[in-house]
Design a protein around this motif. Structure first.
Motif, short mmCIF file in Angstrom:
data_model
loop_
_atom_site.label_atom_id
_atom_site.label_comp_id
_atom_site.label_asym_id
_atom_site.label_seq_id
_atom_site.Cartn_x
_atom_site.Cartn_y
_atom_site.Cartn_z
N VAL A 189 -5.80 -54.11 -46.63
CA VAL A 189 -5.53 -53.47 -47.92
C VAL A 189 -5.20 -51.99 -47.70
O VAL A 189 -4.24 -51.46 -48.27
CB VAL A 189 -6.74 -53.62 -48.88
CG1 VAL A 189 -6.54 -52.77 -50.13
CG2 VAL A 189 -6.94 -55.08 -49.26
N GLY A 190 -5.97 -51.35 -46.83
CA GLY A 190 -5.75 -49.94 -46.55
C GLY A 190 -4.35 -49.68 -46.00
O GLY A 190 -3.67 -48.74 -46.44
N LEU A 191 -3.91 -50.52 -45.07
CA LEU A 191 -2.58 -50.35 -44.48
C LEU A 191 -1.49 -50.66 -45.49
O LEU A 191 -0.45 -49.99 -45.52
CB LEU A 191 -2.42 -51.24 -43.24
CG LEU A 191 -3.25 -50.79 -42.02
CD1 LEU A 191 -3.21 -51.85 -40.93
CD2 LEU A 191 -2.73 -49.46 -41.48
N LEU A 192 -1.74 -51.67 -46.33
CA LEU A 192 -0.76 -52.02 -47.37
C LEU A 192 -0.56 -50.86 -48.33
O LEU A 192 0.51 -50.69 -48.91
CB LEU A 192 -1.21 -53.26 -48.15
CG LEU A 192 -1.05 -54.59 -47.42
CD1 LEU A 192 -1.62 -55.73 -48.25
CD2 LEU A 192 0.43 -54.86 -47.10
N ILE A 193 -1.61 -50.08 -48.51
CA ILE A 193 -1.49 -48.89 -49.37
C ILE A 193 -0.86 -47.75 -48.57
O ILE A 193 0.10 -47.11 -49.01
CB ILE A 193 -2.88 -48.44 -49.89
CG1 ILE A 193 -3.46 -49.49 -50.84
CG2 ILE A 193 -2.79 -47.08 -50.58
CD1 ILE A 193 -4.92 -49.25 -51.20
N ALA A 194 -1.39 -47.53 -47.36
CA ALA A 194 -1.05 -46.31 -46.62
C ALA A 194 0.38 -46.30 -46.09
O ALA A 194 1.06 -45.26 -46.14
CB ALA A 194 -2.02 -46.13 -45.46
N ILE A 195 0.87 -47.43 -45.58
CA ILE A 195 2.18 -47.40 -44.94
C ILE A 195 3.31 -47.13 -45.94
O ILE A 195 4.04 -46.15 -45.79
CB ILE A 195 2.40 -48.67 -44.08
CG1 ILE A 195 1.44 -48.61 -42.88
CG2 ILE A 195 3.85 -48.78 -43.62
CD1 ILE A 195 1.39 -49.87 -42.07
N PRO A 196 3.40 -47.93 -47.01
CA PRO A 196 4.47 -47.60 -47.97
C PRO A 196 4.28 -46.23 -48.61
O PRO A 196 5.24 -45.45 -48.70
CB PRO A 196 4.38 -48.70 -49.04
CG PRO A 196 3.38 -49.67 -48.58
CD PRO A 196 2.64 -49.12 -47.43
N ALA A 197 3.06 -45.92 -49.02
CA ALA A 197 2.83 -44.66 -49.72
C ALA A 197 3.11 -43.48 -48.78
O ALA A 197 3.72 -42.48 -49.19
CB ALA A 197 1.39 -44.59 -50.24
N GLY A 198 2.66 -43.60 -47.52
CA GLY A 198 2.84 -42.52 -46.56
C GLY A 198 4.32 -42.29 -46.25
O GLY A 198 4.79 -41.14 -46.21
N ILE A 199 5.05 -43.37 -46.06
CA ILE A 199 6.47 -43.24 -45.73
C ILE A 199 7.23 -42.67 -46.92
O ILE A 199 8.01 -41.71 -46.79
CB ILE A 199 7.07 -44.62 -45.32
CG1 ILE A 199 6.45 -45.08 -44.01
CG2 ILE A 199 8.59 -44.53 -45.20
CD1 ILE A 199 6.80 -46.50 -43.62
#
Lengths: 344, 516
Positions: free
Chosen positions: A138-148
């Motif tokens: 869940v954390g990566l699903l949030i972080a990767i799109p949001a971060g990019i």
């Protein structure tokens, strides 16, 4: 032994090429040295963890045997339990026998329930592993799109919104987040169960349903932290020389991003995921209590309150071992995602 | 012994774990809920219920555990020879009748016929002898309840004789007050299964104990009191009150006592949940260490009793869900005595301190972080005492260490509670008699000793009541304990649950309950 393939980060390798590269990398003396060093380092730290945990238990006030027995007990019962738990031995003897037993997987017996500690811990491992893994996803699903997205819109309104939101996500205490989610999705909307755990082997669908809320609670916090790292890694990659070169060569933007920016951003992100696992393991204690999740975190919390020394030691040791194992895996992953490693 | 009374809070508190705490008196099991989430494959059935308790039992051996969480389950698994009804009067249970000899030194119990344990074995007089001897010979936590018992004998398979050293009017509450003196199955003890798979004669049999997650009970169709209406009960362990309330509102559980007291009011307003608030027989108190100066001076102890504001303390700890009381026993009890010597009077407190020649007193109050409400109340107490020139430092310890310090006498003043008290002998004797096992404050008064000794063996009920009235009044007058309040039992349950009673002794019984 051949030298590792000279792979530019932008080179696209087929799956087969990747595999052969891995095999050759693993055979490389430098890689072997790095792995060996990692394993040795892990073992030494683990020994340190054992000694520190053991020392902490000696330092806390109160006599564990008296605490285990309650207020009414005979002197005979006191002596018997002291002897049975080895607390009548000199401290060094206790430590050495603990280390010796730990190496054979024997972590002693819980004061509270009289069950072997190893069994108690292993019983709780699947629930914690489910939650940690799902929380990370869940954390990566949030972080990767949001971060990019945030990095690509650096300085614009979308970037500001994402940065503020991730700051909020970091600031909200996880138990509070959990309670809010339960109140909304269980008691108000009635969409998801409020708490509890069902093993994957028993009912995969129910396992997943019950995992959603705690995993989102864990994931929101770690996702907020990781968003910032992803963002800065992408910004750094965007500013690098080869991106400028590729762009000036007239390579289309999507290709530049895919080949040059994201691939280079993966390395720092992998590091962060490793570090995040530690935060995640710590945060699980609170989340497991809120969601009545039968994991290691809650077991540790209860063991601390009950002064169940053998169980506390075992739980801390296992958590430490898991953490070190994750870091070792990250080091190995590093070698995979950053092929230059064999050339240093 | 101290309480395992706990309340969950919005922050995860260690109060959730009562495993280290000791329970005295009557305790019980609990729970209810819609069985919609119970999986058929693991012992639940679609018309059973789920209920939530605040933590996990440490173990399920009724003779050894001291955790209230354990007794919330065991209340329904085990029986005692006699048992308290709603008014805490002793009624027949495994014993259908009993007689006393003229000299009152021999009690003879006639046991029910045709009772079986959950494993199918017959219940006989031998089981009673085995159970009571197990407690006394191994000096288990409830051995003190048998202090007056000389011998337990099986006369024939359905008759048990208990010989006592002196007339023992409270024998029935000692052998039936709560499930810590339950009748256990010898084979179950000897196999070691009793800690996780207890076998009793009660209305429900335990079918599954999954550590960290749940305990399942199944109705005992052959129960001597008739088959229970609710076919199965799943106990879940939910420490966080907000989670438990959400689960109750969502219909996942039918009953919980994991309720933050500050939420009682808002819960009571809706009609989706029933809230039961009943004054309990628990009491909370302050005690001063009389082995340390100046607390050996009765005037100093009285000064503190006058200086504190019980209403504030009860408000801080219980949000209005408690009855202020200057004696141990609550109003609804047959043993209640009216007493209100210590109304808040700081003027009087200062005068008493002057008389005792005490100035600028600095002292410490020992509380336990496992009962966070005591830490909150300690600040209120410190504030009141500063008004009369006493500088109070608060020392907060985990409960295990707290108990350790209490037994070593390392304290000035302590703050704790006692739980589930039925007969006055259960607690006055051990806490205020010179030889009392729990007289940590070191109170010693020959007059009180005499009163407690004779009340122990006085068989005329009115006389016995008078003796306890006098003893209790003296104990309070001399501030052996400074009693504060009786907290309420707070439980919330589904409006569909009927035939369930919230009891003042915290016993949770499912055998008469049903779900509409």
């Amino acid at each position: 032994m051949s030298a590792p393939e000279d792979t530019h980060p932008s080179a696209t390798a087929s799956a087969a090429g990747n595999r052969s590269r891995l095999v050759r990398m693993a055979q490389h003396p430098v890689t072997r040295f790095i792995l060996l060093r990692g394993v040795l380092h892990t073992a030494v730290v683990l020994l340190g963890v054992i000694i520190v945990t053991f020392g902490l238990m000696l330092l806390v006030p109160g006599d564990p045997v008296r605490i285990a027995l309650g207020t009414r007990y005979s002197p005979e019962a006191y002596e018997a339990l002291r002897e049975a738990s080895g607390l009548d031995q000199p401290v060094l003897t206790q430590l050495l026998s603990y280390i010796g037993n730990a190496l054979t997987g024997d972590l002693g017996v819980s004061f509270r329930s009289g069950e072997p500690v190893t069994g108690l811990l292993l019983e709780r491992l699947p629930a914690t592993a489910s939650l940690a893994f799902a929380g990370l996803v869940v954390g990566l699903l949030i972080a990767i799109p949001a971060g990019i997205w945030s990095a690509l819109r650096e300085g614009r309104i979308a970037d500001a919104i994402i940065r503020v939101t991730s700051q909020a996500g970091v600031s909200i205490p996880d138990f509070w987040m959990g309670i809010l989610l339960i109140t909304l999705f269980s008691s108000t909307l009635g969409w998801l169960p409020s708490s509890g755990y069902v093993p994957l082997s028993e009912d995969p669908l129910e396992w997943a349903r019950r995992l959603i809320l705690p995993a989102v609670t864990v994931g929101m916090v770690s996702g907020s932290i990781m968003t910032r790292y992803v963002r800065s890694a992408v910004i750094e990659a965007l500013a690098s020389g080869w991106v400028r070169t590729a762009t000036s060569k007239g390579l289309p933007r999507p290709q530049v991003l895919n080949r040059h920016v994201l691939r280079n951003a993966v390395v720092p992100v992998v590091t962060i995921v490793g570090i995040q696992m530690a935060t995640l393991l710590g945060g699980l204690v609170v989340v497991e209590v809120v969601f009545a999740w039968p994991g290691l975190g809650r077991l540790t919390y209860e063991a601390v309150a009950a002064r169940d020394y053998p169980l506390i030691q075992g739980a801390v040791l296992l958590m430490g071992a898991l953490f070190l194992l994750i870091n070792l895996l990250v080091d190995i992953l590093y070698a995979v995602v950053d092929p230059r490693i064999g050339r240093r | 012994m101290s309480t395992t009374h706990r309340r969950s809070r919005l922050r995860p508190t260690l109060g959730a774990i009562a495993a280290s705490a000791l329970v005295c008196g009557v305790l019980a099991s609990c729970s209810g809920g819609d069985g919609v989430d119970i999986d058929e494959s693991d012992g639940g059935s679609s018309d059973g219920i789920a209920v939530a308790i605040g933590g996990e039992p440490d173990q399920l051996d009724p003779h050894k555990t001291s955790s209230y969480f354990s007794f919330q389950v065991l209340e329904n698994v085990y029986d005692t020879l006699v048992e308290p009804d709603e008014n805490l009067e002793m009624q027949p249970a495994l014993a259908k009748s009993w007689t006393q000899s003229k000299d009152q030194l021999t009690w003879t119990f006639t046991l029910r016929d045709g009772v079986t344990f959950h494993d199918g074995s017959d219940f006989t007089a031998e089981d009673v002898v085995y159970s009571f001897n197990r407690i006394t010979r191994n000096d288990l936590p409830n051995a003190y309840r048998f202090a007056a018992v000389k011998e337990v004998t099986a006369v024939d398979p359905h008759t048990v004789r208990i010989d006592v050293k002196a007339p023992t009017p409270n024998l029935l509450s000692s052998i039936g007050g709560f499930k810590g003196v339950a009748i256990v199955d010898k084979a179950n003890v000897e196999s070691g299964d009793i800690t996780t798979k207890p076998v009793g004669t009660g209305p429900y049999a335990l079918t599954d104990f999954t550590s960290g997650d749940h305990i399942d009970l199944e109705a005992n169709e052959d129960y001597w009191g008739g088959a229970p209406k609710i076919p199965s009960i799943r106990y879940r362990f939910i420490a966080e009150g907000a989670t438990a309330i959400a689960a109750l509102k969502a219909g996942e559980i039918a009953w919980t006592d994991s309720i933050p007291p500050q939420q009682v009011e808002s819960l009571s307003e809706g009609d989706d949940v029933n809230v039961g608030v009943v004054p309990s027989n628990d009491y909370w108190y302050l005690a001063l260490n009389e082995k340390r100066k100046p607390f050996d001076d009765v005037r100093v102890r009285q000064a503190i009793a006058y200086a504190i504001d019980r209403d504030d303390i009860a408000q801080v700890t219980s949000y209005g869900n408690a009855e202020v009381n200057q004696l141990a026993i609550p109003k609804d009890s047959a043993w209640y005595t009216e007493y209100d010597t210590y109304s808040l009077d700081q003027e009087k407190a200062r005068d008493l301190l002057d008389e005792a020649g005490v100035e600028d007193l600095e002292m410490e109050l020992m509380v336990s972080s496992d009962y966070p409400e005591t830490v909150d109340a300690a600040q209120v107490i410190a504030d009141s005492l500063s008004e009369v020139g006493i500088d109070l430092k608060i020392r907060s310890l985990d409960f295990g260490t707290w108990l350790d310090e209490q037994s070593k006498g390392n304290f000035d003043m302590l703050y704790m509670g006692w739980l589930g008290n039925i007969d006055p002998d259960d607690f006055y004797y051990s806490q205020h008699h010179t030889d009392g096992a729990d007289n940590a404050q070191g109170y010693s008064n020959p007059k009180v000793d005499r009163l407690l000794d004779s009340a122990r063996t006085e068989t005329d009920e009115d006389k016995r009541q008078q003796l306890y009235d006098e003893a209790a009044t003296t104990i309070a007058d001399e501030a052996s304990y400074i009693y504060l309040y009786n907290p309420s039992v707070i439980q919330a349950y589904s409006p569909d649950l009927s035939g369930y009673t919230v009891r003042s002794d915290r016993a949770i019984r499912w055998r008469d309950a049903s779900m509409d």
